[in-house]
Design a protein around this motif. Structure first.
Motif, PDB file in Angstrom:
ATOM      1  N   LEU A   8       0.871  -1.174   0.000  1.00  0.00           N
ATOM      2  CA  LEU A   8       0.000   0.000   0.000  1.00  0.00           C
ATOM      3  C   LEU A   8       0.906   1.220   0.000  1.00  0.00           C
ATOM      4  O   LEU A   8       1.476   1.586   1.023  1.00  0.00           O
ATOM      5  N   ASP A   9       1.077   1.807  -1.174  1.00  0.00           N
ATOM      6  CA  ASP A   9       2.028   2.894  -1.347  1.00  0.00           C
ATOM      7  C   ASP A   9       1.338   4.251  -1.405  1.00  0.00           C
ATOM      8  O   ASP A   9       0.314   4.397  -2.085  1.00  0.00           O
ATOM      9  N   PRO A  10       1.906   5.242  -0.712  1.00  0.00           N
ATOM     10  CA  PRO A  10       1.337   6.589  -0.786  1.00  0.00           C
ATOM     11  C   PRO A  10       1.528   7.185  -2.177  1.00  0.00           C
ATOM     12  O   PRO A  10       2.508   6.889  -2.855  1.00  0.00           O
ATOM     13  N   VAL A  11       0.578   8.016  -2.590  1.00  0.00           N
ATOM     14  CA  VAL A  11       0.669   8.748  -3.853  1.00  0.00           C
ATOM     15  C   VAL A  11       0.500  10.221  -3.499  1.00  0.00           C
ATOM     16  O   VAL A  11      -0.609  10.664  -3.181  1.00  0.00           O
ATOM     17  N   GLY A  12       1.598  10.929  -3.520  1.00  0.00           N
ATOM     18  CA  GLY A  12       1.561  12.337  -3.135  1.00  0.00           C
ATOM     19  C   GLY A  12       0.936  12.508  -1.772  1.00  0.00           C
ATOM     20  O   GLY A  12       1.132  11.691  -0.876  1.00  0.00           O
ATOM     21  N   HIS A  13       0.150  13.553  -1.638  1.00  0.00           N
ATOM     22  CA  HIS A  13      -0.577  13.817  -0.389  1.00  0.00           C
ATOM     23  C   HIS A  13      -2.071  13.615  -0.580  1.00  0.00           C
ATOM     24  O   HIS A  13      -2.860  14.168   0.181  1.00  0.00           O
ATOM     25  N   TYR A  14      -2.433  12.835  -1.600  1.00  0.00           N
ATOM     26  CA  TYR A  14      -3.853  12.739  -1.920  1.00  0.00           C
ATOM     27  C   TYR A  14      -4.407  11.337  -2.029  1.00  0.00           C
ATOM     28  O   TYR A  14      -5.606  11.153  -2.226  1.00  0.00           O
ATOM     29  N   GLY A  15      -3.567  10.295  -1.890  1.00  0.00           N
ATOM     30  CA  GLY A  15      -4.117   8.962  -2.034  1.00  0.00           C
ATOM     31  C   GLY A  15      -3.111   7.862  -1.804  1.00  0.00           C
ATOM     32  O   GLY A  15      -1.971   8.109  -1.397  1.00  0.00           O
ATOM     33  N   VAL A  16      -3.560   6.639  -2.072  1.00  0.00           N
ATOM     34  CA  VAL A  16      -2.720   5.448  -1.957  1.00  0.00           C
ATOM     35  C   VAL A  16      -2.939   4.568  -3.173  1.00  0.00           C
ATOM     36  O   VAL A  16      -3.979   4.626  -3.835  1.00  0.00           O
ATOM     37  N   GLN A  17      -1.923   3.749  -3.442  1.00  0.00           N
ATOM     38  CA  GLN A  17      -1.989   2.823  -4.556  1.00  0.00           C
ATOM     39  C   GLN A  17      -1.675   1.422  -4.038  1.00  0.00           C
ATOM     40  O   GLN A  17      -0.522   1.102  -3.754  1.00  0.00           O
ATOM     41  N   PRO A  18      -2.714   0.606  -3.883  1.00  0.00           N
ATOM     42  CA  PRO A  18      -2.469  -0.759  -3.411  1.00  0.00           C
ATOM     43  C   PRO A  18      -1.973  -1.658  -4.534  1.00  0.00           C
ATOM     44  O   PRO A  18      -2.294  -1.447  -5.710  1.00  0.00           O
ATOM     45  N   THR A  19      -1.179  -2.632  -4.150  1.00  0.00           N
ATOM     46  CA  THR A  19      -0.827  -3.733  -5.042  1.00  0.00           C
ATOM     47  C   THR A  19      -1.548  -4.951  -4.488  1.00  0.00           C
ATOM     48  O   THR A  19      -1.382  -5.305  -3.317  1.00  0.00           O
ATOM     49  N   PHE A  20      -2.379  -5.551  -5.331  1.00  0.00           N
ATOM     50  CA  PHE A  20      -3.159  -6.712  -4.922  1.00  0.00           C
ATOM     51  C   PHE A  20      -2.426  -7.990  -5.308  1.00  0.00           C
ATOM     52  O   PHE A  20      -1.604  -8.001  -6.232  1.00  0.00           O
ATOM     53  N   SER A  21      -2.753  -9.069  -4.627  1.00  0.00           N
ATOM     54  CA  SER A  21      -2.070 -10.341  -4.854  1.00  0.00           C
ATOM     55  C   SER A  21      -2.336 -10.921  -6.239  1.00  0.00           C
ATOM     56  O   SER A  21      -1.590 -11.791  -6.689  1.00  0.00           O
ATOM     57  N   ASP A  22      -3.345 -10.434  -6.948  1.00  0.00           N
ATOM     58  CA  ASP A  22      -3.582 -10.899  -8.319  1.00  0.00           C
ATOM     59  C   ASP A  22      -2.771 -10.096  -9.338  1.00  0.00           C
ATOM     60  O   ASP A  22      -2.926 -10.256 -10.537  1.00  0.00           O
ATOM     61  N   GLY A  23      -1.897  -9.207  -8.838  1.00  0.00           N
ATOM     62  CA  GLY A  23      -1.027  -8.428  -9.710  1.00  0.00           C
ATOM     63  C   GLY A  23      -1.566  -7.057 -10.069  1.00  0.00           C
ATOM     64  O   GLY A  23      -0.841  -6.230 -10.612  1.00  0.00           O
ATOM     65  N   HIS A  24      -2.813  -6.782  -9.756  1.00  0.00           N
ATOM     66  CA  HIS A  24      -3.401  -5.478 -10.082  1.00  0.00           C
ATOM     67  C   HIS A  24      -2.777  -4.406  -9.200  1.00  0.00           C
ATOM     68  O   HIS A  24      -2.759  -4.533  -7.977  1.00  0.00           O
ATOM     69  N   SER A  25      -2.276  -3.336  -9.840  1.00  0.00           N
ATOM     70  CA  SER A  25      -1.622  -2.283  -9.055  1.00  0.00           C
ATOM     71  C   SER A  25      -1.759  -0.896  -9.676  1.00  0.00           C
ATOM     72  O   SER A  25      -1.012   0.003  -9.320  1.00  0.00           O
ATOM     73  N   THR A  26      -2.708  -0.710 -10.582  1.00  0.00           N
ATOM     74  CA  THR A  26      -2.781   0.563 -11.286  1.00  0.00           C
ATOM     75  C   THR A  26      -3.838   1.523 -10.749  1.00  0.00           C
ATOM     76  O   THR A  26      -3.908   2.653 -11.207  1.00  0.00           O
ATOM     77  N   GLY A  27      -4.631   1.116  -9.785  1.00  0.00           N
ATOM     78  CA  GLY A  27      -5.665   2.004  -9.257  1.00  0.00           C
ATOM     79  C   GLY A  27      -5.134   2.919  -8.171  1.00  0.00           C
ATOM     80  O   GLY A  27      -4.530   2.468  -7.212  1.00  0.00           O
ATOM     81  N   ILE A  28      -5.353   4.218  -8.333  1.00  0.00           N
ATOM     82  CA  ILE A  28      -4.991   5.184  -7.292  1.00  0.00           C
ATOM     83  C   ILE A  28      -6.276   5.583  -6.569  1.00  0.00           C
ATOM     84  O   ILE A  28      -7.198   6.129  -7.167  1.00  0.00           O
TER      85      ILE A  28
END
Length: 137
Positions: A71-91
């Protein structure tokens, strides 16, 4: 931290509960939400899930056992999770996370209704072609 909306609410605490597969979020206005990983994955804000316009949404299945592996921070406005199925593009902006929490019961029922209308089940595997038109994961 600031959300996308001026004066908007922001998370004060986020806890990833791997065993129960829940993201717990407490916001600055006191609201607390327990968001299942499956729910977050099904409602990913990515183009792979949402499409590129109204009516292009891709019904997600087979996500009941998905984990959040990062679960990675994106700036000061959100997070970007990496899911176990490989999906990681949703902010997930703070505003969107709050909306997911506030509308959880309505959105989840909508998802179940869409599954039923499509004669699909939560645990059905995703069709092979799904998600490939937007560059994969």
């Amino acid at each position: 931290m600031a959300g996308l909306q001026p004066g908007g609410v922001v998370p004060q605490e986020m806890v990833v509960h791997s065993t129960s597969k829940i993201l717990e979020v407490r916001f600055s206005d006191g609201a607390r939400f327990s968001l299942p990983f499956e729910y977050l994955r099904v409602y990913s804000p990515s183009a792979e899930v949402q499409g590129h316009g109204p009516g292009q949404e891709v019904l997600q299945t087979g996500k009941r056992q998905v984990d959040i592996v990062a679960l990675d921070p994106v700036g000061h406005y959100g997070v970007q999770p990496t899911f176990s199925d490989g999906h990681s593009t949703g902010i997930y902006t703070w505003d969107y996370l709050y909306q997911l929490g506030a509308e959880q019961s309505v959105r989840w029922q909508s998802y179940l209704d869409r599954l039923e209308a499509a004669q699909r089940h939560r645990d059905d595997p995703m069709p092979e072609a799904a998600g490939k038109s937007c560059g994969g994961h």
